[in-house]
Write a protein that holds these residues in place. Structure first.
Motif, PDB file in Angstrom:
ATOM      1  N   LYS A  24      -0.311  -2.573  -3.624  1.00 26.54           N
ATOM      2  CA  LYS A  24      -0.499  -1.190  -3.957  1.00 26.54           C
ATOM      3  C   LYS A  24      -0.367  -0.479  -3.197  1.00 26.54           C
ATOM      4  O   LYS A  24       0.351  -0.576  -2.397  1.00 26.54           O
ATOM      5  N   VAL A  25      -0.341   0.932  -3.622  1.00 22.75           N
ATOM      6  CA  VAL A  25       0.420   1.618  -2.186  1.00 22.75           C
ATOM      7  C   VAL A  25      -1.063   1.828  -1.226  1.00 22.75           C
ATOM      8  O   VAL A  25      -2.237   0.970  -1.636  1.00 22.75           O
ATOM      9  N   PHE A  65       6.248  -1.332  -1.549  1.00 17.86           N
ATOM     10  CA  PHE A  65       7.522  -2.088  -1.720  1.00 17.86           C
ATOM     11  C   PHE A  65       9.009  -1.541  -2.305  1.00 17.86           C
ATOM     12  O   PHE A  65       8.653  -0.612  -3.476  1.00 17.86           O
ATOM     13  N   GLY A  66       9.703  -2.144  -1.048  1.00 17.98           N
ATOM     14  CA  GLY A  66      10.820  -1.895  -2.200  1.00 17.98           C
ATOM     15  C   GLY A  66      11.919  -0.442  -1.059  1.00 17.98           C
ATOM     16  O   GLY A  66      12.718  -0.212  -1.811  1.00 17.98           O
ATOM     17  N   ASP A  93      16.224   3.116   1.534  1.00 19.29           N
ATOM     18  CA  ASP A  93      16.108   2.509   1.189  1.00 19.29           C
ATOM     19  C   ASP A  93      16.625   1.059   2.069  1.00 19.29           C
ATOM     20  O   ASP A  93      17.182  -0.490   1.437  1.00 19.29           O
ATOM     21  N   GLY A  94      16.801   1.575   3.112  1.00 18.59           N
ATOM     22  CA  GLY A  94      17.152   0.454   3.832  1.00 18.59           C
ATOM     23  C   GLY A  94      18.716   0.001   4.717  1.00 18.59           C
ATOM     24  O   GLY A  94      19.163  -1.170   5.138  1.00 18.59           O
ATOM     25  N   PHE A 139       8.844   3.792 -10.239  1.00 19.30           N
ATOM     26  CA  PHE A 139       9.718   2.516 -10.138  1.00 19.30           C
ATOM     27  C   PHE A 139       9.346   0.888  -9.577  1.00 19.30           C
ATOM     28  O   PHE A 139       9.323   0.288  -9.946  1.00 19.30           O
ATOM     29  N   GLY A 140       7.677   1.796  -9.332  1.00 16.94           N
ATOM     30  CA  GLY A 140       6.693   0.442  -9.339  1.00 16.94           C
ATOM     31  C   GLY A 140       6.624  -0.294 -10.252  1.00 16.94           C
ATOM     32  O   GLY A 140       6.214  -1.790 -10.337  1.00 16.94           O
ATOM     33  N   LYS A 141       6.999   0.546 -11.620  1.00 16.22           N
ATOM     34  CA  LYS A 141       6.092  -0.242 -12.704  1.00 16.22           C
ATOM     35  C   LYS A 141       7.131  -0.451 -13.698  1.00 16.22           C
ATOM     36  O   LYS A 141       7.209  -1.778 -14.542  1.00 16.22           O
ATOM     37  N   ASN A 142       7.913   0.233 -13.594  1.00 18.34           N
ATOM     38  CA  ASN A 142       9.103  -0.242 -14.323  1.00 18.34           C
ATOM     39  C   ASN A 142      11.089  -0.963 -13.310  1.00 18.34           C
ATOM     40  O   ASN A 142      11.877  -1.000 -14.684  1.00 18.34           O
TER      41      ASN A 142
END
Length: 243
Positions: A24-25, A65-66, A93-94, A139-142
């Motif tokens: 989760k956030v 995450f990500g 993005d690292g 982004f988290g969902k799709n």
């Protein structure tokens, strides 16, 4: 919807990571009024818009995450002042690429851009901070169908290989758009122009197409218009005699 309202709206969302783990956030602690006032001193007008103050008091960012993290207080951290004189670094993005928010000379918090170094492309990612938060949620969902991932994985390469995103200087100097025309007339003859004023998200330009040195790049004082130098190719004799 304000950025705070949008952020609140996604707090109950559950996401699944690439490894199948739920997440989760996770909010980062908000700033005090004094901390916000100190942050404001690093901005053009010394002021922070009311809805951004509200957001910063609620949370200075969040873990997701990500992304390395999403932060709302990264004023002046990004650099690249030739292209973005005033900006807020939102996330990375690292791999040395960043999402940044453009702040104009009047202190307005505007569009969010994805600034990529390989390939060297800038893309309009979100129209504003509220939409960026929604794009993170998307982004988290799709994941690979999200605006964030499409820009990150596909759009930057398309712009680099196909579009470049530039307007020829001569065409700009003949434009009926006086803002564009006047800016073009202020540039040396070996420049190209990128104009994202009226462009939808997922549009951009290849800022490094002519080399990584952007020391002579120009940004319009108030608009999303840039001038990028296209170095003049020297002939053999010029190279030989250092001219």
């Amino acid at each position: 919807m304000t950025p705070t309202e949008k952020l609140r709206s996604i707090l109950t969302e559950q996401y699944i990571s690439e490894d199948g783990d739920e997440y989760k956030v996770e909010l980062k602690e908000g700033l005090t009024n004094q901390q916000i006032d100190e942050l404001a001193k690093r901005l053009p007008t010394g002021q922070i818009p009311t809805e951004i103050r509200e957001l910063l008091k609620f949370a200075r960012g969040f873990e997701f995450f990500g992304l390395e993290e999403v932060t709302f207080d990264g004023v002046g951290q990004f650099g690249f002042e030739e292209l973005f004189p005033n900006s807020v670094q939102l996330a990375g993005d690292g791999f040395g690429n960043f999402w940044i928010l453009d702040v104009d000379k009047n202190g307005s918090w505007g569009s969010v851009f994805y600034v990529c170094h390989h390939p060297a492309v800038i893309v309009k990612h979100s129209d504003n901070l509220t939409q960026f938060i929604e794009h993170v949620n998307d982004f988290g969902k799709n994941t690979n169908k999200s605006n964030l991932d499409i820009i990150h994985e596909k759009v930057v390469m398309d712009i680099w290989r196909k579009g470049n995103g530039f307007i020829g200087l001569e065409n700009a100097r003949k434009s009926n758009d006086t803002t564009l025309k006047d800016f073009a007339l202020s540039l040396p003859d070996n420049f190209l122009i990128a104009d994202l004023r009226h462009k939808q998200i997922q549009n951009g330009f290849a800022w490094g197409k002519f080399g990584p040195n952007i020391g002579k790049a120009k940004r319009h004082e108030t608009e999303l218009i840039w001038g990028i130098e296209k170095p003049i190719k020297k002939g053999f004799l010029s190279k030989l005699f250092g001219r």
